[in-house]
Enzyme design. Structure first.
Site, PDB file in Angstrom:
ATOM      1  N   GLU A   1       9.659   0.928  10.911  1.00 28.52           N
ATOM      2  CA  GLU A   1      10.644   2.008  10.712  1.00 28.52           C
ATOM      3  C   GLU A   1       9.901   3.305  10.987  1.00 28.52           C
ATOM      4  O   GLU A   1       9.038   3.697  10.208  1.00 28.52           O
ATOM      5  CB  GLU A   1      11.168   2.010   9.275  1.00 28.52           C
ATOM      6  CG  GLU A   1      11.929   0.762   8.868  1.00 28.52           C
ATOM      7  CD  GLU A   1      13.276   0.629   9.528  1.00 28.52           C
ATOM      8  OE1 GLU A   1      13.664   1.526  10.307  1.00 28.52           O
ATOM      9  OE2 GLU A   1      13.930  -0.386   9.295  1.00 28.52           O
TER      10      GLU A   1
ATOM     11  N   CYS B   1      13.230  10.682   7.968  1.00 34.80           N
ATOM     12  CA  CYS B   1      13.321  10.169   9.339  1.00 34.80           C
ATOM     13  C   CYS B   1      14.755  10.222   9.860  1.00 34.80           C
ATOM     14  O   CYS B   1      14.976  10.240  11.055  1.00 34.80           O
ATOM     15  CB  CYS B   1      12.781   8.752   9.386  1.00 34.80           C
ATOM     16  SG  CYS B   1      13.487   7.727   8.108  1.00 34.80           S
TER      17      CYS B   1
ATOM     18  N   LYS C   1       0.841  -1.197   0.000  1.00 35.98           N
ATOM     19  CA  LYS C   1       0.000   0.000   0.000  1.00 35.98           C
ATOM     20  C   LYS C   1       0.881   1.254   0.000  1.00 35.98           C
ATOM     21  O   LYS C   1       1.584   1.527   0.965  1.00 35.98           O
ATOM     22  CB  LYS C   1      -0.903   0.038   1.233  1.00 35.98           C
ATOM     23  CG  LYS C   1      -1.965   1.116   1.079  1.00 35.98           C
ATOM     24  CD  LYS C   1      -2.511   1.617   2.395  1.00 35.98           C
ATOM     25  CE  LYS C   1      -1.839   2.843   2.914  1.00 35.98           C
ATOM     26  NZ  LYS C   1      -1.942   4.057   2.116  1.00 35.98           N
TER      27      LYS C   1
ATOM     28  N   GLU D   1       9.671  15.589  16.313  1.00 39.40           N
ATOM     29  CA  GLU D   1      10.079  15.459  14.914  1.00 39.40           C
ATOM     30  C   GLU D   1       9.303  16.484  14.093  1.00 39.40           C
ATOM     31  O   GLU D   1       8.087  16.407  13.975  1.00 39.40           O
ATOM     32  CB  GLU D   1       9.770  14.050  14.419  1.00 39.40           C
ATOM     33  CG  GLU D   1      10.239  13.829  13.012  1.00 39.40           C
ATOM     34  CD  GLU D   1      10.037  12.399  12.567  1.00 39.40           C
ATOM     35  OE1 GLU D   1       8.910  11.893  12.707  1.00 39.40           O
ATOM     36  OE2 GLU D   1      10.999  11.792  12.072  1.00 39.40           O
TER      37      GLU D   1
HETATM   38  P1  NDP Z   1       1.700   7.873   8.739  1.00 42.13           P
HETATM   39  O1  NDP Z   1       2.132   7.017   9.849  1.00 42.13           O
HETATM   40  O2  NDP Z   1       0.428   8.627   8.892  1.00 42.13           O
HETATM   41  O3  NDP Z   1       1.487   7.043   7.379  1.00 42.13           O
HETATM   42  C1  NDP Z   1       2.404   6.102   6.900  1.00 42.13           C
HETATM   43  C2  NDP Z   1       1.672   5.058   6.077  1.00 42.13           C
HETATM   44  O4  NDP Z   1       0.785   4.341   6.921  1.00 42.13           O
HETATM   45  C3  NDP Z   1       0.791   5.634   4.948  1.00 42.13           C
HETATM   46  O5  NDP Z   1       0.782   4.736   3.865  1.00 42.13           O
HETATM   47  C4  NDP Z   1      -0.579   5.695   5.611  1.00 42.13           C
HETATM   48  O6  NDP Z   1      -1.664   5.674   4.705  1.00 42.13           O
HETATM   49  C5  NDP Z   1      -0.538   4.410   6.426  1.00 42.13           C
HETATM   50  N1  NDP Z   1      -1.470   4.412   7.563  1.00 42.13           N
HETATM   51  C6  NDP Z   1      -1.980   5.472   8.231  1.00 42.13           C
HETATM   52  N2  NDP Z   1      -2.821   5.057   9.209  1.00 42.13           N
HETATM   53  C7  NDP Z   1      -2.833   3.694   9.158  1.00 42.13           C
HETATM   54  C8  NDP Z   1      -3.504   2.683   9.907  1.00 42.13           C
HETATM   55  N3  NDP Z   1      -4.305   2.978  10.920  1.00 42.13           N
HETATM   56  N4  NDP Z   1      -3.286   1.393   9.582  1.00 42.13           N
HETATM   57  C9  NDP Z   1      -2.458   1.068   8.573  1.00 42.13           C
HETATM   58  N5  NDP Z   1      -1.805   1.979   7.815  1.00 42.13           N
HETATM   59  C10 NDP Z   1      -1.979   3.286   8.109  1.00 42.13           C
HETATM   60  O7  NDP Z   1       2.972   8.756   8.474  1.00 42.13           O
HETATM   61  P2  NDP Z   1       3.268   9.795   7.301  1.00 42.13           P
HETATM   62  O8  NDP Z   1       2.991   9.194   5.975  1.00 42.13           O
HETATM   63  O9  NDP Z   1       2.542  11.038   7.668  1.00 42.13           O
HETATM   64  O10 NDP Z   1       4.885   9.939   7.366  1.00 42.13           O
HETATM   65  C11 NDP Z   1       5.511  10.793   8.206  1.00 42.13           C
HETATM   66  C12 NDP Z   1       6.042  10.090   9.457  1.00 42.13           C
HETATM   67  O11 NDP Z   1       6.621   8.819   9.163  1.00 42.13           O
HETATM   68  C13 NDP Z   1       7.135  10.831  10.165  1.00 42.13           C
HETATM   69  O12 NDP Z   1       6.929  10.818  11.535  1.00 42.13           O
HETATM   70  C14 NDP Z   1       8.434  10.085   9.828  1.00 42.13           C
HETATM   71  O13 NDP Z   1       9.471  10.174  10.721  1.00 42.13           O
HETATM   72  C15 NDP Z   1       7.963   8.697   9.715  1.00 42.13           C
HETATM   73  N6  NDP Z   1       8.848   7.976   8.767  1.00 42.13           N
HETATM   74  C16 NDP Z   1       9.808   7.110   9.228  1.00 42.13           C
HETATM   75  C17 NDP Z   1      10.681   6.501   8.355  1.00 42.13           C
HETATM   76  C18 NDP Z   1      11.720   5.529   8.786  1.00 42.13           C
HETATM   77  O14 NDP Z   1      12.374   4.912   7.945  1.00 42.13           O
HETATM   78  N7  NDP Z   1      11.955   5.344  10.063  1.00 42.13           N
HETATM   79  C19 NDP Z   1      10.603   6.765   6.931  1.00 42.13           C
HETATM   80  C20 NDP Z   1       9.554   7.641   6.568  1.00 42.13           C
HETATM   81  C21 NDP Z   1       8.718   8.225   7.457  1.00 42.13           C
HETATM   82  P3  NDP Z   1      -2.309   7.050   4.184  1.00 42.13           P
HETATM   83  O15 NDP Z   1      -1.430   7.509   3.103  1.00 42.13           O
HETATM   84  O16 NDP Z   1      -3.661   6.699   3.720  1.00 42.13           O
HETATM   85  O17 NDP Z   1      -2.350   7.993   5.365  1.00 42.13           O
END
Ligand code: NDP
Length: 450
Positions: free
Chosen positions: A227, A261, A152, A353
């Site tokens: 992650e 991140c 996804k 963050e």
């Molecule tokens: P989110 O956690 O909101 O979303 C990440 C993914 O999860 C998206 O595909 C989102 O879908 C999906 N998602 C959201 N809610 C759910 C749920 N309840 N169940 C299953 N899947 C779900 O984060 P962001 O996309 O806003 O990314 C930013 C954040 O992610 C920052 O805090 C950053 O640090 C962290 N991050 C960490 C990384 C790492 O490697 N450690 C890398 C990248 C980001 P949808 O698009 O529909 O919201």
């Protein structure tokens, strides 16, 4: 359908379907049926299919990069690197099916052998900040180990993942082996957690959602890799090559507009060189080129959305701004690189963050003080240590609680080496040789000698 926006000018690029529960279940069940055949594909043939997939990614590198520039606002230089990273990760793990060897362990009364069995269907949930690499770090080793994959993409950035799904099919992956499912996290992503046929979830995103995924997976004792967020420290000692450290600092936090991140968003500078270091940093920040991401000269593009921009602006409001860089005016979600002086470790921009181009700075006294400040966070993903003293570099590398550290460099990600977080930055490791085993279960079989 969901509109897909170009963050550099706010225009609608296209719209893509947003799948519902029934379509998600159908795709998961198709992946489950495909698993029986995929795990039986001879290792050499599986390797060849992955290499063919890598070659197709390479042949479409400009197209994939162009999609990412428009959809995620990544600079064209970064987007080309990211598409190349998918190719390289596929190539790297294409070597794995033929090397997925177990062990033979001598035991009383016979022999024990271990097998690494694929898990079944693996669900991969990708965020919007690095749509291509994060997808590849999940699907390449998962497929190599003999699993089928449902993936996804983030709602904001589905285009490259959809294209990668098409290229996988063109490479010859059988139906149901690798399926990209655009849709909402709360629908498609959540179903990966609750559907019993999905045996592992790889999640990259916010710590808050990651915790709920982990709790949900516990219900079925489902494997999970997380992650999550970061608040990494860039620690500069007085004995460092200050010119090099200052030249490297802007990219270490402003790359991808700070939506990384691994961003070194906390700068710790030894007090005896604090003023001198800031004087070196200021021209480097002002020279950081924030341009239309299609420009080959761009070092930084826009933020991903209006919401992200207002969230980032909220951290700067009322804070002590040391200096800023520049950003284009006009349409799009632009924000200039910004350096803030922390008043104390309680400042919100120091603790949380920001996920934008904002650097917080604080001085430290000595090694012990640097360790205390660096570790005073719930996160532990990345970090850098700048010093010419090898002993200090080793001591600091042991003492800083972070999954990925670099000495006299700000690099975090290399596909040959493990990547992942400590503390609330995550669970498990991606990339490197060991990631493959996290997509398998190890079985031991005792063969009696009589
Ligand atoms: P989110 O956690 O909101 O979303 C990440 C993914 O999860 C998206 O595909 C989102 O879908 C999906 N998602 C959201 N809610 C759910 C749920 N309840 N169940 C299953 N899947 C779900 O984060 P962001 O996309 O806003 O990314 C930013 C954040 O992610 C920052 O805090 C950053 O640090 C962290 N991050 C960490 C990384 C790492 O490697 N450690 C890398 C990248 C980001 P949808 O698009 O529909 O919201």
């Amino acid at each position: 359908m969901t509109d897909v926006i170009n963050p550099a000018d706010g225009t609608v690029l296209t719209s893509v379907p947003s799948l519902g529960l029934a379509e998600t279940d159908a795709a998961i069940e198709s992946a489950q049926r495909a698993f029986a055949g995929w795990r039986q594909v001879a290792p050499g043939d599986r390797a060849r299919l992955l290499r063919r997939f890598a070659a197709l990614v390479d042949a479409h590198l400009d197209e994939l990069a162009g999609l990412e520039v428009r959809n995620a606002g990544h600079t064209v230089g970064n987007a080309r690197w990211e598409a190349g990273n998918v190719r390289d990760v596929l190539d790297y793990y294409a070597g794995a099916p033929e090397r997925l060897t177990g062990r033979q362990i001598p035991v009383a009364g016979g022999l024990d052998v271990t097998f690494h069995e694929p898990l079944g269907v693996v669900g991969i949930i990708v965020p919007w900040n690095f749509p291509m690499p994060i997808a590849g770090w999940g699907f390449a080793p998962a497929l190599a180990a003999g699993n089928t994959v449902v993936l996804k993409p983030a709602e904001l950035t589905p285009l490259t993942a959809i294209r990668l799904g098409e290229l996988g099919r063109e490479a010859g992956l059988p139906d149901g082996v690798f399926t990209v499912l655009p849709g909402k996290g709360s629908v498609v992503g959540q179903r990966f957690v609750t559907h019993p046929a999905v045996r592992k979830v790889c999640f990259t995103g916010s710590t808050q959602v990651g915790k709920s995924i982990m709790a949900g997976c516990a219900d079925q004792v489902k494997r999970v890799t997380l992650e999550l967020g970061g608040k990494s420290a860039n620690i500069v000692f007085a004995d460092a090559d200050l010119e090099r450290a200052a030249a490297s600092a802007p990219a270490s936090v402003f790359d991808n507009a700070g939506q990384d991140c691994c961003a070194r968003s906390r700068l710790l500078v030894q007090d005896s060189v604090y003023d001198r270091f800031l004087a070196l940093l200021e021209p480097a920040v002002k020279a950081f080129r924030v341009l239309d991401p299609v420009s080959p000269d761009a070092e930084m593009g826009p933020l991903i959305s209006a919401g992200q921009r207002s969230s980032v602006a909220g951290y700067v409001e009322g804070a002590d701004v040391a200096f800023t860089g520049s950003a284009p005016d006009g349409d799009g979600w632009w924000f200039p690189p910004t350096v803030l002086l922390a008043r104390s470790t309680a400042d919100r921009h120091w603790r949380e963050e920001v996920f934008g181009p904002v650097l917080s700075v604080l001085p430290f006294r000595d090694e012990q003080d640097a360790v205390r400040l660096a570790n005073d966070t719930a996160y532990g993903l990345s970090g850098s240590i700048w010093t010419r003293d090898l002993g200090r570099a080793l001591r600091m590398s042991c003492a800083v609680e972070s999954g990925n550290l670099s000495v006299n460099s700000h690099s975090s990600v290399r596909y040959w080496t493990p990547f992942g977080g400590m503390k609330e930055s995550g669970l498990g490791r991606e990339l490197g040789p060991d990631a493959l085993l996290s997509f398998t279960d190890t079985k031991n079989v005792f063969l009696a000698d009589s």
